[in-house]
Design an enzyme around this catalytic site. Sequence first.
Site, mmCIF file in Angstrom:
data_model
loop_
_atom_site.group_PDB
_atom_site.id
_atom_site.type_symbol
_atom_site.label_atom_id
_atom_site.label_comp_id
_atom_site.label_asym_id
_atom_site.label_seq_id
_atom_site.Cartn_x
_atom_site.Cartn_y
_atom_site.Cartn_z
ATOM 1 N N GLU A 1 22.749 -34.105 10.382
ATOM 2 C CA GLU A 1 22.658 -35.365 11.124
ATOM 3 C C GLU A 1 21.294 -35.485 11.795
ATOM 4 O O GLU A 1 20.651 -36.536 11.777
ATOM 5 C CB GLU A 1 23.749 -35.438 12.196
ATOM 6 C CG GLU A 1 25.158 -35.388 11.638
ATOM 7 C CD GLU A 1 25.722 -33.971 11.563
ATOM 8 O OE1 GLU A 1 24.974 -33.039 11.160
ATOM 9 O OE2 GLU A 1 26.895 -33.794 11.902
ATOM 10 N N ASN B 1 21.412 -29.868 6.343
ATOM 11 C CA ASN B 1 21.179 -28.789 7.304
ATOM 12 C C ASN B 1 20.090 -27.860 6.768
ATOM 13 O O ASN B 1 20.004 -27.602 5.565
ATOM 14 C CB ASN B 1 22.466 -28.022 7.650
ATOM 15 C CG ASN B 1 23.218 -27.466 6.460
ATOM 16 O OD1 ASN B 1 23.243 -28.074 5.392
ATOM 17 N ND2 ASN B 1 23.833 -26.315 6.643
ATOM 18 N N TYR C 1 18.538 -17.622 13.688
ATOM 19 C CA TYR C 1 19.672 -18.542 13.555
ATOM 20 C C TYR C 1 19.657 -19.768 14.474
ATOM 21 O O TYR C 1 19.938 -20.873 14.012
ATOM 22 C CB TYR C 1 20.988 -17.792 13.755
ATOM 23 C CG TYR C 1 21.352 -16.822 12.647
ATOM 24 C CD1 TYR C 1 20.597 -16.713 11.477
ATOM 25 C CD2 TYR C 1 22.467 -16.015 12.776
ATOM 26 C CE1 TYR C 1 20.940 -15.817 10.483
ATOM 27 C CE2 TYR C 1 22.822 -15.110 11.777
ATOM 28 C CZ TYR C 1 22.059 -15.017 10.630
ATOM 29 O OH TYR C 1 22.409 -14.135 9.654
ATOM 30 N N CYS D 1 29.035 -31.563 14.973
ATOM 31 C CA CYS D 1 29.116 -30.641 16.112
ATOM 32 C C CYS D 1 28.872 -31.409 17.413
ATOM 33 O O CYS D 1 28.491 -32.578 17.407
ATOM 34 C CB CYS D 1 28.098 -29.507 15.940
ATOM 35 S SG CYS D 1 26.388 -29.974 16.289
ATOM 36 N N GLU E 1 18.575 -24.173 7.688
ATOM 37 C CA GLU E 1 18.764 -22.965 8.484
ATOM 38 C C GLU E 1 17.468 -22.164 8.586
ATOM 39 O O GLU E 1 16.471 -22.463 7.912
ATOM 40 C CB GLU E 1 19.877 -22.109 7.868
ATOM 41 C CG GLU E 1 21.236 -22.791 7.954
ATOM 42 C CD GLU E 1 22.377 -21.956 7.412
ATOM 43 O OE1 GLU E 1 23.531 -22.364 7.624
ATOM 44 O OE2 GLU E 1 22.128 -20.911 6.770
ATOM 45 N N ASN E 2 17.509 -21.160 9.462
ATOM 46 C CA ASN E 2 16.343 -20.312 9.696
ATOM 47 C C ASN E 2 16.836 -18.897 9.945
ATOM 48 O O ASN E 2 17.924 -18.716 10.513
ATOM 49 C CB ASN E 2 15.582 -20.847 10.915
ATOM 50 C CG ASN E 2 14.221 -20.211 11.071
ATOM 51 O OD1 ASN E 2 14.105 -19.064 11.467
ATOM 52 N ND2 ASN E 2 13.194 -20.963 10.731
ATOM 53 N N ALA E 3 16.028 -17.913 9.566
ATOM 54 C CA ALA E 3 16.404 -16.516 9.801
ATOM 55 C C ALA E 3 16.634 -16.251 11.293
ATOM 56 O O ALA E 3 17.440 -15.393 11.660
ATOM 57 C CB ALA E 3 15.339 -15.585 9.244
ATOM 58 N N CYS F 1 25.349 -32.917 17.790
ATOM 59 C CA CYS F 1 25.128 -34.082 16.925
ATOM 60 C C CYS F 1 25.909 -35.293 17.409
ATOM 61 O O CYS F 1 25.481 -36.427 17.203
ATOM 62 C CB CYS F 1 25.471 -33.752 15.483
ATOM 63 S SG CYS F 1 24.200 -32.717 14.718
#
Length: 124
Positions: A55, A42, A48, A82, A44-46, A85
Amino acid sequence: MTDQELLAAADAAAARAYAPYSNFHVGCAVLTRDGRVVEGVNVENAAYPLGVCAERTAFSRAVSEGFRPGDFVVAAITASPCGGCRQWLHEMGVERVVFRNGGRVVTMTPNELLPESFDSSKLA
Ligand SMILES: [Zn+2]
């Protein structure tokens, strides 16, 4: 490669996740029909919602390297996939999905994970 070995590869990949906001590290290892293992984590990014699941990074990487739906045998994931996915797992035509869920290791097919799913046949 056994499903347990593939899940161990997913565990190792999870250590490389970029998850500074959730600290929830996820790894995915996909076994291709020709015996390759493609891993994803995974990211992530600021902002969100722009984060990407393990996946999807694994399958995006595989497709970028020339693999196509149907080229995949097993996807091993360190967490339950999730909803989005599950749609990807269905689209990529993986035969089975092995994942951790509440201390258990679960094996299911994409159809079991996402019954009555949307697919390309609906676009015709
Ligand atoms: Zn996901």
